[in-house]
Design a protein around this motif. Structure first.
Motif, PDB file in Angstrom:
ATOM      1  N   SER A  58       0.805  -1.224   0.000  1.00 19.36           N
ATOM      2  CA  SER A  58       0.000   0.000   0.000  1.00 19.36           C
ATOM      3  C   SER A  58       0.836   1.272   0.000  1.00 19.36           C
ATOM      4  CB  SER A  58      -0.946   0.006   1.200  1.00 19.36           C
ATOM      5  OG  SER A  58      -0.221   0.017   2.409  1.00 19.36           O
TER       6      SER A  58
ATOM      7  N   TYR B 148      -9.393  -0.040  -7.615  1.00 18.39           N
ATOM      8  CA  TYR B 148      -9.375  -0.009  -6.149  1.00 18.39           C
ATOM      9  C   TYR B 148     -10.657  -0.504  -5.493  1.00 18.39           C
ATOM     10  CZ  TYR B 148      -5.403   3.107  -7.093  1.00 18.39           C
ATOM     11  OH  TYR B 148      -4.219   3.650  -7.546  1.00 18.39           O
ATOM     12  N   GLY B 149     -11.704  -0.793  -6.277  1.00 21.97           N
ATOM     13  CA  GLY B 149     -12.961  -1.222  -5.677  1.00 21.97           C
ATOM     14  C   GLY B 149     -13.758  -0.031  -5.181  1.00 21.97           C
TER      15      GLY B 149
ATOM     16  N   ARG C  73     -15.468   5.322   1.739  1.00 26.83           N
ATOM     17  CA  ARG C  73     -15.596   4.598   0.474  1.00 26.83           C
ATOM     18  C   ARG C  73     -17.073   4.416   0.122  1.00 26.83           C
ATOM     19  NH1 ARG C  73     -11.385  -0.402   0.707  1.00 26.83           N
ATOM     20  NH2 ARG C  73     -11.735  -0.330  -1.544  1.00 26.83           N
TER      21      ARG C  73
ATOM     22  N   LYS D 193      -5.690 -11.302  -3.687  1.00 27.72           N
ATOM     23  CA  LYS D 193      -5.718  -9.887  -3.317  1.00 27.72           C
ATOM     24  C   LYS D 193      -5.365  -8.996  -4.502  1.00 27.72           C
ATOM     25  CE  LYS D 193      -0.945  -9.161  -1.723  1.00 27.72           C
ATOM     26  NZ  LYS D 193      -0.088  -8.778  -0.580  1.00 27.72           N
TER      27      LYS D 193
ATOM     28  N   LEU E 170      -7.478  -6.480  -6.862  1.00 30.79           N
ATOM     29  CA  LEU E 170      -7.595  -5.048  -6.623  1.00 30.79           C
ATOM     30  C   LEU E 170      -6.224  -4.541  -6.207  1.00 30.79           C
ATOM     31  CD1 LEU E 170     -10.888  -4.718  -4.515  1.00 30.79           C
ATOM     32  CD2 LEU E 170     -10.574  -4.009  -6.899  1.00 30.79           C
TER      33      LEU E 170
ATOM     34  N   GLN F  47      -8.839  -0.506   4.169  1.00 29.59           N
ATOM     35  CA  GLN F  47      -7.937  -1.133   3.197  1.00 29.59           C
ATOM     36  C   GLN F  47      -8.618  -2.314   2.516  1.00 29.59           C
ATOM     37  OE1 GLN F  47      -5.822  -1.167   0.848  1.00 29.59           O
ATOM     38  NE2 GLN F  47      -4.092  -0.490   2.150  1.00 29.59           N
ATOM     39  N   ASN F  48      -8.177  -2.609   1.307  1.00 32.63           N
ATOM     40  CA  ASN F  48      -8.650  -3.789   0.591  1.00 32.63           C
ATOM     41  C   ASN F  48      -8.103  -5.055   1.244  1.00 32.63           C
ATOM     42  OD1 ASN F  48     -10.273  -2.626  -1.443  1.00 32.63           O
ATOM     43  ND2 ASN F  48      -8.466  -2.069  -2.639  1.00 32.63           N
TER      44      ASN F  48
END
Length: 496
Positions: free
Chosen positions: A107, A165-166, A187, A473, A476, A492-493
């Motif tokens: 990240s 990034y979703g 988000r 993972k 994304l 966070q994803n």
């Protein structure tokens, strides 16, 4: 008193206000001692409106900090290096770029952060234009057009964001003040982001069919229909995708394939009949000028250095049959320098190299940093392959129209037509293989792998030792660490 820091995204939104105000600094502004920046002070004329929308377009091909542009470089680092197409060059010592080529990015990766920032920077400029242009007293047709152009670009950038990034913060208006808490946005669901993308693009379908003169390259109604089709295709809404594609194909826009694949990537044929929407570049714009960073020029090999981007391995080159005309356009293992009359042949483990965006109008080829080659975002070949895919998925098997569409692309490439008899799964594989060969370095591959779902991306990456650590993972990219640190409303994803 301790002051709360702004995140990079928030800073970008605020700085955009200052940048836009700077466009009109020649106008005398009355002082207003308030925390609110009054946009009405500089949105006065049609010229102001046009300048504001030009500033929206500029976010696609330039960076406010002088870094590489979003299209033509930064986005490709994620979408091509993050796929099974590319890996980092041995001469590239940037650990963040190398991590993208090995699926080991985290990240705090600077390139992941930069793409996020550039996308929101463009969105904020679009928001400013969309919010303020309607109040300007000017020709109503031009006013509506400029707002719709901004909506097209906002839709494009949010489409990139939500796929990369979703769930992402959905910001539709320029902040009226710099209150820190007001700028902290959480988000928004993927469905809500897509709903806004569709709304923007539907309005943008009312844009003109074409432009002339200095307006060539602006977003058109055909570009909006095409991008909307891609949105629906990504969402697996096959019937809506087909409706949009039928409009593009049969709506009198005049789109067609160039007879020669080479012409899709040269300065002399830019904004031609195959180019539905391209990011515009021109010669002599400086060192971060264009797609020359996606291919390499004579000078690197003359000095013994490697290109910036290289194929993952020789299997990419071997996908093409000997007769496929796209191979020689996409790759090269030698180059002729007209300035010296010499042909240099490259011989090492990484040949052939990428060739698609070398600007052959330049002599000598060593000055690619001044390239004027555009970056194609939407080409008519994409329309045909999306049409073939949607027909196959909607009908449960390839239709005659699906075969006709994919075979237009194959005929131009000088390879045999697909013959009827394939089942749905085999035809689907054929379409995605054709897309891979057609669109190398055009920012499609990672998106194409991810939207197939399941383990498709991971399985593709695991074919290469350098990418063996890829996992689910990687469907994304991570939310940039700095954004998480400065905005507690972000999460966070998974896996990062």
């Amino acid at each position: 008193m301790k002051m709360k820091k702004l995140s990079n995204t928030q800073i970008i939104w605020f700085l955009a206000l200052v940048v836009i105000a700077g466009f009109f600094s020649c106008k005398k502004l009355s002082e207003n001692p308030s925390a609110i920046i009054v946009s009405s002070q500089f949105y006065k004329t049609a010229s102001d409106a046009t300048s504001a929308v030009n500033a929206v377009y500029s976010t696609l091909n330039s960076d406010p900090a002088g870094d590489f542009p979003l299209y033509g470089r930064q986005l490709n680092l994620l979408v091509e290096n993050g796929s099974d197409n590319q890996i980092y060059s041995p001469s590239n010592t940037n650990p963040d770029v190398r991590a993208l080529g090995t699926a080991t990015y985290i990240s705090s990766n600077s390139r992941v952060q930069k793409v996020w920032q550039q996308l929101y920077y463009g969105i904020n400029r679009a928001n400013i234009a969309i919010d303020n242009i309607p109040a300007i007293q000017m020709d109503t047709t031009l006013r509506a057009r400029l707002v719709r152009e901004s909506k097209f670009i906002r839709g494009l950038l949010y489409f990139d964001l939500v796929r990369l990034y979703g769930p992402v913060p959905l910001i539709l208006h320029n902040p009226a003040n710099i209150n820190v808490n007001a700028l902290l946005v959480g988000r928004t669901s993927v469905d809500s982001v897509y709903a806004q993308i569709v709304t923007d693009l539907k309005d943008a379908t009312n844009l003109p069919k074409s432009y002339a003169g200095a307006d060539l390259g602006r977003a058109t109604g055909g570009a909006a229909h095409t991008l909307l089709a891609k949105v629906y295709l990504t969402r697996q809404d096959w019937s809506e995708a087909l409706a949009q594609l039928n409009t593009v194909i049969n709506g009198g826009y005049g789109y067609a394939l160039f007879p020669n694949y080479y012409d899709a990537f040269q300065k002399a044929t830019k904004n031609g009949k195959e180019h539905i929407f391209s990011v515009q570049f021109e010669t002599n714009l400086g060192a971060v000028n264009s797609t020359q960073y996606l291919s390499e020029s004579f000078t690197s090999f003359n000095t013994g250095t490697f290109p910036i981007d290289i194929p993952a391995d020789s299997s990419l080159y071997q996908l093409y049959s000997l007769t496929d005309t796209r191979r020689a356009v996409t790759f090269y293992s030698s180059v002729y320098n007209a300035a010296t009359g010499q042909t240099v042949v490259f011989q090492n483990a990484y040949t052939p190299y990428f060739n698609k965006f070398v600007d052959y109008s330049l002599t000598p080829l060593s000055i690619q940093a001044q390239s004027g080659v555009n970056y194609p975002v939407l080409r008519y070949a994409d329309v045909l392959l999306m049409y073939a895919e949607a027909q196959n998925e909607l009908s449960g098997a390839p239709t005659s129209d699906a075969y006709a569409a994919i075979n237009q692309v194959r005929t131009r490439a000088n390879i045999p037509n697909l013959t009827p008899g394939l089942n749905q799964s085999d035809f689907r594989d054929s379409v995605f293989l054709e897309r891979r060969k057609e669109f190398i370095q055009e920012g499609h591959r990672w998106f194409d792998l991810v939207r197939q779902g399941g383990t498709v991306l991971v399985d593709a990456l695991h074919k290469f030792p350098a990418k063996s650590g890829a996992s689910s993972k990687n469907n994304l990219f991570p939310i940039p660490l700095v954004e998480l640190q400065l905005n507690p409303k972000l999460t966070q994803n998974p896996g990062y």
